[in-house]
Structures are given as C-alpha cells and as structure tokens.
Motif scaffolding. Structure first.
Motif, PDB file in Angstrom:
ATOM      1  N   LYS A 147       5.126   6.513  -4.724  1.00 49.47           N
ATOM      2  CA  LYS A 147       5.620   6.955  -5.990  1.00 49.47           C
ATOM      3  C   LYS A 147       4.668   7.067  -6.662  1.00 49.47           C
ATOM      4  O   LYS A 147       5.476   8.001  -7.880  1.00 49.47           O
ATOM      5  N   ARG A 148       3.635   8.105  -6.236  1.00 48.76           N
ATOM      6  CA  ARG A 148       3.036   9.113  -6.842  1.00 48.76           C
ATOM      7  C   ARG A 148       3.158  10.680  -6.196  1.00 48.76           C
ATOM      8  O   ARG A 148       2.079  11.263  -6.391  1.00 48.76           O
ATOM      9  N   GLY A 149       3.952  10.547  -5.233  1.00 46.22           N
ATOM     10  CA  GLY A 149       4.522  11.693  -4.420  1.00 46.22           C
ATOM     11  C   GLY A 149       3.063  12.080  -2.830  1.00 46.22           C
ATOM     12  O   GLY A 149       3.093  12.935  -3.006  1.00 46.22           O
ATOM     13  N   ILE A 150       2.683  10.496  -2.655  1.00 41.85           N
ATOM     14  CA  ILE A 150       1.595  10.972  -2.156  1.00 41.85           C
ATOM     15  C   ILE A 150       2.076  10.922  -0.246  1.00 41.85           C
ATOM     16  O   ILE A 150       2.793   9.998  -0.501  1.00 41.85           O
ATOM     17  N   HIS A 151       2.492  11.764   0.800  1.00 43.90           N
ATOM     18  CA  HIS A 151       2.641  11.617   2.223  1.00 43.90           C
ATOM     19  C   HIS A 151       2.419   9.945   1.972  1.00 43.90           C
ATOM     20  O   HIS A 151       0.822  10.169   2.532  1.00 43.90           O
ATOM     21  N   VAL A 152       3.044   9.250   3.198  1.00 45.54           N
ATOM     22  CA  VAL A 152       2.777   8.341   4.084  1.00 45.54           C
ATOM     23  C   VAL A 152       2.798   8.169   5.347  1.00 45.54           C
ATOM     24  O   VAL A 152       4.153   8.561   5.940  1.00 45.54           O
ATOM     25  N   ILE A 153       1.523   7.468   6.202  1.00 48.31           N
ATOM     26  CA  ILE A 153       1.078   7.986   7.689  1.00 48.31           C
ATOM     27  C   ILE A 153       0.888   7.036   7.680  1.00 48.31           C
ATOM     28  O   ILE A 153       0.106   6.408   7.692  1.00 48.31           O
ATOM     29  N   CYS A 154       1.897   5.873   8.562  1.00 43.74           N
ATOM     30  CA  CYS A 154       1.749   3.957   8.166  1.00 43.74           C
ATOM     31  C   CYS A 154       1.840   3.758  10.041  1.00 43.74           C
ATOM     32  O   CYS A 154       2.276   4.545  11.062  1.00 43.74           O
ATOM     33  N   LEU A 167       6.912  12.365   2.264  1.00 40.96           N
ATOM     34  CA  LEU A 167       6.986  11.969   2.560  1.00 40.96           C
ATOM     35  C   LEU A 167       6.662  11.277   3.899  1.00 40.96           C
ATOM     36  O   LEU A 167       5.848  10.302   3.599  1.00 40.96           O
ATOM     37  N   PHE A 168       7.346  10.559   4.926  1.00 43.97           N
ATOM     38  CA  PHE A 168       7.214   8.619   5.231  1.00 43.97           C
ATOM     39  C   PHE A 168       7.147   9.021   7.000  1.00 43.97           C
ATOM     40  O   PHE A 168       8.414   9.456   7.218  1.00 43.97           O
ATOM     41  N   ILE A 169       6.079   8.662   7.492  1.00 47.37           N
ATOM     42  CA  ILE A 169       6.068   8.823   8.593  1.00 47.37           C
ATOM     43  C   ILE A 169       5.029   7.542   9.538  1.00 47.37           C
ATOM     44  O   ILE A 169       3.914   7.292   8.764  1.00 47.37           O
ATOM     45  N   LEU A 170       6.137   7.251  10.556  1.00 50.98           N
ATOM     46  CA  LEU A 170       6.145   5.950  11.400  1.00 50.98           C
ATOM     47  C   LEU A 170       4.932   6.794  12.555  1.00 50.98           C
ATOM     48  O   LEU A 170       5.655   7.518  13.253  1.00 50.98           O
ATOM     49  N   ALA A 220       0.826  -1.144   0.221  1.00 53.70           N
ATOM     50  CA  ALA A 220       0.067   0.015  -0.128  1.00 53.70           C
ATOM     51  C   ALA A 220       1.086   0.987  -0.091  1.00 53.70           C
ATOM     52  O   ALA A 220      -0.127   1.974  -0.417  1.00 53.70           O
ATOM     53  N   ALA A 221       1.565   1.122   0.627  1.00 53.91           N
ATOM     54  CA  ALA A 221       2.600   2.467   1.079  1.00 53.91           C
ATOM     55  C   ALA A 221       4.169   3.382  -0.716  1.00 53.91           C
ATOM     56  O   ALA A 221       3.396   4.042  -0.385  1.00 53.91           O
ATOM     57  N   ALA A 238      13.783   1.527   0.339  1.00 53.43           N
ATOM     58  CA  ALA A 238      13.495   1.905  -0.813  1.00 53.43           C
ATOM     59  C   ALA A 238      13.184   3.301  -1.695  1.00 53.43           C
ATOM     60  O   ALA A 238      13.552   3.609  -2.177  1.00 53.43           O
ATOM     61  N   ALA A 239      11.981   2.727  -1.267  1.00 53.03           N
ATOM     62  CA  ALA A 239      10.550   3.186  -1.987  1.00 53.03           C
ATOM     63  C   ALA A 239      10.676   4.781  -1.417  1.00 53.03           C
ATOM     64  O   ALA A 239      10.100   5.899  -2.033  1.00 53.03           O
ATOM     65  N   ALA A 240      10.917   3.977  -0.001  1.00 54.73           N
ATOM     66  CA  ALA A 240      10.032   6.134   1.066  1.00 54.73           C
ATOM     67  C   ALA A 240      11.870   7.141   0.609  1.00 54.73           C
ATOM     68  O   ALA A 240      11.151   8.074  -0.071  1.00 54.73           O
ATOM     69  N   GLU A 241      12.863   6.669   0.217  1.00 56.98           N
ATOM     70  CA  GLU A 241      14.068   6.833  -0.038  1.00 56.98           C
ATOM     71  C   GLU A 241      14.146   7.646  -1.589  1.00 56.98           C
ATOM     72  O   GLU A 241      14.755   8.829  -1.903  1.00 56.98           O
ATOM     73  N   SER A 242      13.443   7.214  -2.336  1.00 57.82           N
ATOM     74  CA  SER A 242      13.240   7.161  -3.761  1.00 57.82           C
ATOM     75  C   SER A 242      12.478   8.369  -3.518  1.00 57.82           C
ATOM     76  O   SER A 242      11.895   8.649  -5.308  1.00 57.82           O
TER      77      SER A 242
END
Length: 386
Positions: free
Chosen positions: A105-112, A136-139, A99-100, A128-132
């Motif tokens: 990959k579409r530039g939508i921030h993820v809060i997981c 933002l990726f928030i846990l 899901a993330a 790798a997906a988050a770094e590329s």
C-alpha cells in the motif's frame, strides 16, 4: 526527492524476518547479492527487539534502519529519500499477508517466500492488495529459475512432446521423519497450523511441486483427489501426500510429496509424457534434461550445452560442465524481479522474456492446498479447485 528518483545503482532492499539462524533468510540474501542487483539497507529481522538489533549488526545494517516491527519499517522507509524500493518477506506463512499489505500500500515492491499465505481468506485479501497496488509482487517459487526447467517449458510450448498425456511430479524429503528436537525452530513452525497454515507437507513442498508442474506444462487443473496423512504420532498437519490430478484437455497427473521418506533429501523430480515424446528433470542433478522421442533414442541436453534453448541460456551464468544449482536458481528469480523493478523505475513494463511467479501463481498454489485438504477430509474424493 522520493525514493524512486534515483534510477541508478542497486535496488535498495529491505527484509522482514530472516534474522540470525534463519535458513531461508540467508538463502534470500545470497540470491539477492548473486548478480549484483540489490543492496540490503534495512530490516525488521525479528519481532524481538534484541534479536532484531543483533541480526542487523551482524549484517552490517545502519542501526537506525533496523526495526522490530514491519509496520514501523514500512511507514518510515516510505518517507525516506533513500528508503527501500523492495522488501523480501521471509517469515513463517501466517505473517505474509499482514507484512506484504503494509509495503504494497506504500508502493514498495514485495518479494515473498511461498506459499502465499497461511489460508484462503488471507490469500484473497493479499490478491486484492497486490492488484490495487502499483508495486510488483514476486513469489519465490525458485525451482522455476533453473535453466533446464526453462528448457523443458520452451520445448513443451513449442510442441516437441506433442499433446501432453501424463505428468508425474514428486518432492520427497526425510527431515521430519521423526519428532524433531524441541530447539528446531524450522520444524516447530512448519508443523504448527497456527504458523504454517492449512497444509503441512502439501503446503510446504507440495506447492513447489505443483507450481513446477504448472510452470513447465501450462496445463490447467480441472480436479484432484488427495490422500493426506500424518505418520509421526502427535503431528497435526500432514507429512505425506498422494494427489491424483485431472487436467483440462484430458491429461492426467500424479503428485507425491513427503517429509518422512527416509533417505530422501530434496528429490524434486518432474516427468512429462506426450504423444510424440517425453522428458525428465531431477533437481539433485539439475544441469541435465533427459528427452525421448517416440521411436527414437534417449538424449541428454545440458545447461548451456548443445541443444539448449535461448530461454535456458538466458538464465545460465557459466559454461557447460560447471554446475549451477539451488542458489543460482533462486538468484534467477531475484534477477528477473530486478529487471521488472528497474523497468518500473522508468514507468515501463518488464521485458517480455522476464518470467517470475506472481501473486496469481500464489493463488493457484493456495487453491491447490485448499482442494487437497478438502478432498482428503472426504476420503480422497474428487474435488474442483476453488
């Protein structure tokens, strides 16, 4: 016009998972609403179309923006002028990576929700997906959002405790002390390796305890020895874990997590001792931090009270004496993320004071789980974190 052109107003939020009856989905929605930074506008709330539609209707979502597939949601929302800017992923662990990835990959921030994934392979792929991605990726390790946890972190960073010697952290519960009812969906997926992943209690709540320890002390783990055990007959994953920890620089630690500790509810407790002093914080009474100095009396610091630091007060909402708790701490993570997302709208970095768990914290948690499992299989042998 793209979905980021309008930099005013609430952040447009989507949600994957969290349909009717899902505990953690409701918590995320409350946290997102608490400080007024988000508006839920879309969701893939269930993989079952009928349940997805019913959940969307219950939440007042436009039926056209209720999906039963997160890939369809990511594709369509990315094309809308008013599409979502961020998405909350509140599914069982085995869905987190797939899901993330679709939203990142579409530039939508993820809060997981935590843990990062169900296993190390997916965790590395998600890293790798988050770094590329530019997103933002928030846990949501929400215990880092408590003001008195921020207070403890600031005091240790300032050297108030001196050189850290001993750390003890625990998270006992009792809700899985016996075989749960067949209709308990939370228990069903959290005790199923196919959905929960490689760790049972150590992955579900042990990662919270470990993240709290790391967040407050800043200590780097060198190695650990773990004894994982399943007490309930027929249970595949662990429901109790004792973990010894060795840190770089010589400090020692102990972590205990259990979901079979009868009489315990959510007893997160952290104790840290240095050569100048110690501190203790207990989540079930979270507005107090107890601090001791070598040769001095025990003193109490209260949220937003005398002696509270700027780091703690920045995430406090109400005067001292009025309790803030679990939902407010969760809300703090969402608010910190909102500040970073608003900065990203303007092509800027988040303010220095903003703190939230990232994909790298998620990787640390996965390395902790993996090391615990490896150690326990070797009769609690000492192992390094991968």
């Amino acid at each position: 016009m793209n979905r980021f052109s309008d930099r005013s107003g609430p952040i447009r939020l989507g949600m994957v998972g969290g349909g009717t009856g899902a505990f953690i989905g409701g918590v995320h929605r409350i946290a997102a609403r608490l400080d007024g930074h988000y508006q839920l506008v879309a969701g893939a709330l269930s993989a079952t179309p009928e349940k997805a539609a019913a959940s969307g209707a219950e939440l007042g979502l436009d039926p056209a923006r209720v999906y039963s597939d997160f890939t369809e949601m990511a594709e369509r929302e990315a094309q809308l002028a008013d599409g979502i800017e961020a998405v909350s992923i509140v599914t069982p662990n085995h869905v987190h990576f797939a899901a993330a990835r679709e939203f990142l990959k579409r530039g939508i921030h993820v809060i997981c929700d935590k843990p990062l994934t169900a296993g190390m392979d997916d965790a590395r792929k998600l890293l790798a997906a988050a770094e590329s991605s530019e997103a933002l990726f928030i846990l949501t390790h929400n215990y880092t959002g408590y003001p008195m946890v921020r207070q403890a972190r600031a005091m240790i960073a300032a050297g108030d405790l001196g050189s850290i010697r001993v750390v003890q952290v625990e998270y006992p519960q009792d809700w899985l002390a016996e075989t749960p009812a067949s209709d308990n969906k939370q228990a069903a997926w959290r005790t199923d390796p196919a959905q929960s992943g490689i760790g049972g209690s150590v992955g579900d709540i042990g990662t919270h305890a470990y993240n709290l320890l790391r967040f407050v002390t800043g200590l780097e783990t060198e190695s650990l020895a773990a004894d994982l055990h399943s007490f309930v007959p027929g249970r595949t994953l662990d429901d109790n874990a004792h973990v010894l920890l060795r840190f770089q620089g010589g400090a020692r630690g102990m972590l205990w997590c259990s979901q079979v500790a009868v009489g315990q509810e959510n007893g997160v407790r952290l104790r840290v001792y240095g050569d100048k002093g110690g501190l203790e914080w207990f989540q079930e009474n979270p507005n107090r931090l107890w601090v001791s100095e070598l040769g001095g009396p025990l003193r109490r610091i209260t949220r937003n009270g005398p002696g509270a630091s700027g780091d703690a007060n920045r995430v406090s909402r109400i005067p001292a004496g009025h309790p803030e708790g679990f939902l407010e701490a969760f809300g703090t993570i969402y608010t910190e993320a909102a500040q970073a997302i608003r900065a990203a709208r303007d092509g800027q970095a988040a303010p220095d004071a903003v703190i939230f768990p990232t994909v790298h914290d998620g990787m640390e948690g996965m390395a902790f789980i993996d090391a615990c499992v490896r150690s326990s299989k070797r009769d609690a042998a000492w192992v390094n974190l991968s």
